[in-house]
Write an enzyme that holds these catalytic residues in place. Structure first.
Site, PDB file in Angstrom:
ATOM      1  CG  HIS A 290      -0.310  -0.116   2.522  1.00  0.00           C
ATOM      2  ND1 HIS A 290       0.061  -1.364   3.113  1.00  0.00           N
ATOM      3  CD2 HIS A 290       0.240   0.613   3.449  1.00  0.00           C
ATOM      4  CE1 HIS A 290       0.754  -1.471   4.173  1.00  0.00           C
ATOM      5  NE2 HIS A 290       0.684  -0.189   4.439  1.00  0.00           N
TER       6      HIS A 290
ATOM      7  CG  HIS B 203       1.344   5.003   4.537  1.00  0.00           C
ATOM      8  ND1 HIS B 203       0.260   5.027   5.649  1.00  0.00           N
ATOM      9  CD2 HIS B 203       1.847   3.950   4.442  1.00  0.00           C
ATOM     10  CE1 HIS B 203       0.659   3.764   6.090  1.00  0.00           C
ATOM     11  NE2 HIS B 203       1.665   3.152   5.608  1.00  0.00           N
TER      12      HIS B 203
END
Ligand code: 5GP
Ligand code: ZN
Length: 143
Positions: free
Chosen positions: A101, A103
């Site tokens: 992922h 951020h």
């Protein structure tokens, strides 16, 4: 951790709720449940990969494009003074959820206590630097 147990796979499948702000064929983005600042968003591929080096490069490019869109939208919404765009790759690097992922973290004046990303630099010997330059450069030419 298997994909069945992966919290972000569960979010992708809608098995656990998330505050989604974007979705397309390959990716979703949702608000981080524990944000550093308002607007802290995670961009996640729908398929399970652990780190950036596991991703096909075309998917990495796509996620960069999604991050760009999220930044534009968050910028309009809350007008931060800056952003950190970060991905932690591997436990040692602070990755807690082993589903890749990105951020997107909006930054505001005076938030450095909460952000807390510190690193300490050191000088290396000239020879070590040269060896690193040579090795990395040779590896790149083989990709
Ligand atoms: P990492 O340290 O792996 O780069 O960051 C994981 C991030 O995922 C953390 O910022 C954490 O707050 C967020 N997170 C963990 N579980 C959930 C969840 O169930 N929902 C949402 N929205 N965010 C989560
Ligand atoms: Zn997963």
């Amino acid at each position: 951790m298997t994909e069945e147990q992966c919290i972000f796979c569960k979010i992708v499948k809608g098995e656990i709720p998330s505050m989604k702000v974007y979705e397309d064929k390959y990716a979703i983005a949702f608000l981080d449940i524990n944000p550093v600042n308002p607007g802290h968003t995670l961009i996640v591929p729908k398929n399970h990969y652990t780190t950036l080096t596991d991703l096909p490069v075309t998917l990495a490019q796509h996620l960069t494009m999604v991050s760009w869109k999220i930044m534009q939208a968050v910028k309009q919404e809350i007008k931060p003074v800056g952003f950190n765009v970060i991905n932690n790759n591997g436990k040692r690097a602070g990755q807690l959820v082993p589903h890749y992922h990105i951020h997107v973290i909006p930054r505001f004046e005076g938030d450095e206590k909460r952000f807390g990303m510190l690193w300490v630099t050191k000088k290396l010997e000239e020879e070590q630097m040269k060896n690193l330059q040579k090795g990395i450069n040779e590896n790149i030419s083989k990709l």
